[in-house]
Design a protein around this motif. Sequence first.
Motif, PDB file in Angstrom:
ATOM      1  N   ASP A 350     -18.774  -0.456   2.797  1.00 11.77           N
ATOM      2  CA  ASP A 350     -17.901   0.006   3.556  1.00 11.77           C
ATOM      3  C   ASP A 350     -16.054  -0.480   2.605  1.00 11.77           C
ATOM      4  OD1 ASP A 350     -19.270   1.178   4.994  1.00 11.77           O
ATOM      5  OD2 ASP A 350     -18.520  -0.710   6.799  1.00 11.77           O
ATOM      6  N   VAL A 351     -15.881   0.369   2.657  1.00 15.45           N
ATOM      7  CA  VAL A 351     -14.379   0.843   1.964  1.00 15.45           C
ATOM      8  C   VAL A 351     -13.456   1.346   3.148  1.00 15.45           C
ATOM      9  CG1 VAL A 351     -12.896   1.801   0.514  1.00 15.45           C
ATOM     10  CG2 VAL A 351     -14.778   1.715  -0.112  1.00 15.45           C
ATOM     11  N   THR A 352     -12.029   0.316   3.546  1.00 13.49           N
ATOM     12  CA  THR A 352     -11.116   0.721   4.318  1.00 13.49           C
ATOM     13  C   THR A 352      -9.703   0.683   3.525  1.00 13.49           C
ATOM     14  OG1 THR A 352     -10.183  -1.362   3.864  1.00 13.49           O
ATOM     15  CG2 THR A 352     -11.658  -1.262   5.756  1.00 13.49           C
ATOM     16  N   TYR A 353      -9.466   2.024   4.355  1.00 17.26           N
ATOM     17  CA  TYR A 353      -8.255   3.092   3.193  1.00 17.26           C
ATOM     18  C   TYR A 353      -7.170   3.175   4.263  1.00 17.26           C
ATOM     19  CZ  TYR A 353     -11.176   4.976   0.248  1.00 17.26           C
ATOM     20  OH  TYR A 353     -12.379   4.738  -0.608  1.00 17.26           O
ATOM     21  N   ALA A 354      -6.260   3.038   4.359  1.00 16.59           N
ATOM     22  CA  ALA A 354      -5.427   3.588   4.704  1.00 16.59           C
ATOM     23  C   ALA A 354      -4.247   4.722   4.446  1.00 16.59           C
ATOM     24  CB  ALA A 354      -3.803   2.389   5.257  1.00 16.59           C
ATOM     25  N   VAL A 355      -4.394   5.720   5.776  1.00 14.02           N
ATOM     26  CA  VAL A 355      -3.884   6.800   5.334  1.00 14.02           C
ATOM     27  C   VAL A 355      -2.791   7.033   6.647  1.00 14.02           C
ATOM     28  CG1 VAL A 355      -4.350   9.091   6.391  1.00 14.02           C
ATOM     29  CG2 VAL A 355      -6.294   7.909   5.591  1.00 14.02           C
ATOM     30  N   ASN A 356      -1.838   7.845   6.080  1.00 16.17           N
ATOM     31  CA  ASN A 356       0.057   8.145   7.177  1.00 16.17           C
ATOM     32  C   ASN A 356      -0.418   9.272   7.217  1.00 16.17           C
ATOM     33  OD1 ASN A 356       2.113   9.541   6.880  1.00 16.17           O
ATOM     34  ND2 ASN A 356       2.662   7.790   5.710  1.00 16.17           N
ATOM     35  N   VAL A 357       0.143   9.089   8.995  1.00 15.33           N
ATOM     36  CA  VAL A 357       0.020  10.747   9.684  1.00 15.33           C
ATOM     37  C   VAL A 357       1.005  11.229  10.029  1.00 15.33           C
ATOM     38  CG1 VAL A 357      -1.552   8.832  10.932  1.00 15.33           C
ATOM     39  CG2 VAL A 357       1.465   9.392  11.069  1.00 15.33           C
ATOM     40  N   THR A 359       2.280  12.483   6.158  1.00 14.46           N
ATOM     41  CA  THR A 359       1.769  12.913   4.874  1.00 14.46           C
ATOM     42  C   THR A 359       0.813  13.476   4.338  1.00 14.46           C
ATOM     43  OG1 THR A 359       1.847  10.842   3.836  1.00 14.46           O
ATOM     44  CG2 THR A 359       4.286  11.683   3.808  1.00 14.46           C
ATOM     45  N   GLY A 360      -0.373  12.726   4.871  1.00  9.28           N
ATOM     46  CA  GLY A 360      -1.753  12.422   4.394  1.00  9.28           C
ATOM     47  C   GLY A 360      -2.015  11.823   3.412  1.00  9.28           C
ATOM     48  N   GLN A 361      -0.764  10.499   2.884  1.00  6.85           N
ATOM     49  CA  GLN A 361      -1.209   9.709   1.674  1.00  6.85           C
ATOM     50  C   GLN A 361      -1.998   9.142   1.831  1.00  6.85           C
ATOM     51  OE1 GLN A 361      -0.142   9.900  -1.706  1.00  6.85           O
ATOM     52  NE2 GLN A 361      -0.874   8.728  -2.457  1.00  6.85           N
ATOM     53  N   VAL A 362      -3.203   8.523   1.023  1.00  7.77           N
ATOM     54  CA  VAL A 362      -4.136   7.577   0.964  1.00  7.77           C
ATOM     55  C   VAL A 362      -3.553   6.088   0.351  1.00  7.77           C
ATOM     56  CG1 VAL A 362      -6.672   7.212   1.029  1.00  7.77           C
ATOM     57  CG2 VAL A 362      -5.967   9.366   1.593  1.00  7.77           C
ATOM     58  N   ARG A 363      -4.176   5.682   0.404  1.00  6.56           N
ATOM     59  CA  ARG A 363      -4.568   4.049  -0.237  1.00  6.56           C
ATOM     60  C   ARG A 363      -5.311   2.724   0.047  1.00  6.56           C
ATOM     61  NH1 ARG A 363      -1.058  -0.783   1.639  1.00  6.56           N
ATOM     62  NH2 ARG A 363      -0.850   0.078   3.929  1.00  6.56           N
ATOM     63  N   THR A 364      -5.745   2.627  -0.819  1.00  8.70           N
ATOM     64  CA  THR A 364      -7.314   1.402  -0.759  1.00  8.70           C
ATOM     65  C   THR A 364      -6.801  -0.336   0.122  1.00  8.70           C
ATOM     66  OG1 THR A 364      -8.404   2.716  -1.975  1.00  8.70           O
ATOM     67  CG2 THR A 364      -9.279   0.586  -1.702  1.00  8.70           C
ATOM     68  N   LEU A 365      -7.205  -0.208   0.698  1.00  7.91           N
ATOM     69  CA  LEU A 365      -7.223  -1.925   1.489  1.00  7.91           C
ATOM     70  C   LEU A 365      -8.069  -2.370   0.514  1.00  7.91           C
ATOM     71  CD1 LEU A 365      -5.992  -0.607   4.904  1.00  7.91           C
ATOM     72  CD2 LEU A 365      -5.022  -1.416   3.893  1.00  7.91           C
ATOM     73  N   GLU A 366      -9.129  -2.458   1.226  1.00  9.99           N
ATOM     74  CA  GLU A 366     -10.286  -3.421   0.925  1.00  9.99           C
ATOM     75  C   GLU A 366     -11.677  -3.119   0.847  1.00  9.99           C
ATOM     76  OE1 GLU A 366     -10.752  -7.479   2.118  1.00  9.99           O
ATOM     77  OE2 GLU A 366      -9.169  -7.426   3.640  1.00  9.99           O
ATOM     78  N   THR A 367     -12.683  -3.512   0.255  1.00 12.46           N
ATOM     79  CA  THR A 367     -13.375  -2.481  -0.377  1.00 12.46           C
ATOM     80  C   THR A 367     -14.625  -3.837  -0.449  1.00 12.46           C
ATOM     81  OG1 THR A 367     -12.533  -1.214  -2.131  1.00 12.46           O
ATOM     82  CG2 THR A 367     -15.421  -1.478  -2.489  1.00 12.46           C
ATOM     83  N   TYR A 368     -16.169  -3.661  -0.216  1.00 13.05           N
ATOM     84  CA  TYR A 368     -16.939  -4.063   0.310  1.00 13.05           C
ATOM     85  C   TYR A 368     -17.744  -3.839  -0.620  1.00 13.05           C
ATOM     86  CZ  TYR A 368     -14.063  -6.303   4.086  1.00 13.05           C
ATOM     87  OH  TYR A 368     -12.587  -6.863   5.171  1.00 13.05           O
ATOM     88  N   SER A 369     -18.714  -4.798  -1.473  1.00 13.77           N
ATOM     89  CA  SER A 369     -19.387  -4.207  -2.403  1.00 13.77           C
ATOM     90  C   SER A 369     -20.912  -5.385  -2.303  1.00 13.77           C
ATOM     91  CB  SER A 369     -19.409  -3.956  -3.626  1.00 13.77           C
ATOM     92  OG  SER A 369     -19.340  -5.169  -4.393  1.00 13.77           O
TER      93      SER A 369
END
Length: 382
Positions: A350-357, A359-369
């Motif tokens: 799973d990958v978690t992201y933060a989305v700015n409500v 602007t729609g800008q997406v940034r990566t938080l954590e990736t679990y592999s």
Amino acid sequence: MTRLHDELELIAQDAPTVDLAERALRRARRQRLTSALGAAVAVVAALAVGAAVLVSGPSDVRRSTATTVFSDVLPASGVEAARYAYYDFCGRQWDPGRNTAELGAKECAQWKIVTRGGQTYRVPEALSVYSEQSKEEYMNTGAPLEISSDGTRIAYYSEKDQKFAVRDLESGQIWLLPGGVDRKTLVAKGVLLQFSPDGRHLWDSLDRTIVEVETGVSAPVPDGWFVDKVSNGGAPAVVSGDDDRFGLLADGKVTPFPVKGTWVTVGHLAADGRTLAYLSGVSNGMESRPADSLVTVDTATGKMVREVTFKGAPEHFSPMRVGGWLNEDEILVVDSLKNNFRDRTPMLGDVTYAVNVTTGQVRTLETYSYKAWAGDLVIPGL
């Protein structure tokens, strides 16, 4: 959209009519399966030992490898906050309805808690895989385990007590929820548990109540509605109805507002108590399309505040879950780890992201592999 998603939709179209609770349960489990895989694997994969973790901020990416130290059974107390939980069918390939009984009876198939410091503990008191699971009920594979948003509490099914239990990891305090359910009922119907962000309230889809954990005081949910998110204090709760509408539940009454066509993608209420975010994707058995934007609505008026298209997102970005608000402008979303594999153990996650409500800008938080064939993965607050 993944091949797995398409296959599940075909199954859903052919499924017999069921009641709202069962439909919502299956819908949520299908969503969990799809979001965890992002590939044609008909199970949710679980974390393996020593998983590689990617942690990124707005402008940098750091790679670290978590060193997992096993300490067998979860200690009676003094356990730090949980980072995630998983089970993995002992790392073996899972054939629904054929080898479940064999794998489900093993200790290695039990739920495991991984702490923020990297310790991994087996939780034998928490029922995990149903050894009775059948090929026809492959989406109802095991009993749930949920983690509060801050990682300090877990909720699970205690087979010994035949009740749902909440455990504080630091103090070791265990609260048994009122009402009981035998294993046969649990296997037949399945269940979803949902914590409030502070871990003080819990939604139980079998009893259809929101319970105050420490007092046992419960509030029933009106017929025709299913809880998607529980707020601190137990209310208002975000609920969905049989007609794909959403509403807020407080004082035993639901105030609906016009949000339709989503698929268990609604987030928690914002700190203002009225702003709600949800993904734009559709999956209702008749139409399916991945989310390409995030919508915010004012629940007091039922009107849309704005809809923003994702910006700066990775290729094939298709989030399936929405969590809590990270700040006034960003909300947590989860997507599956995209990967290609054929004749080898899948690398999934799973990958978690933060989305700015705004602007729609997406940034990566954590990736679990992780490498595994089957199992389940739980992230705090999701």
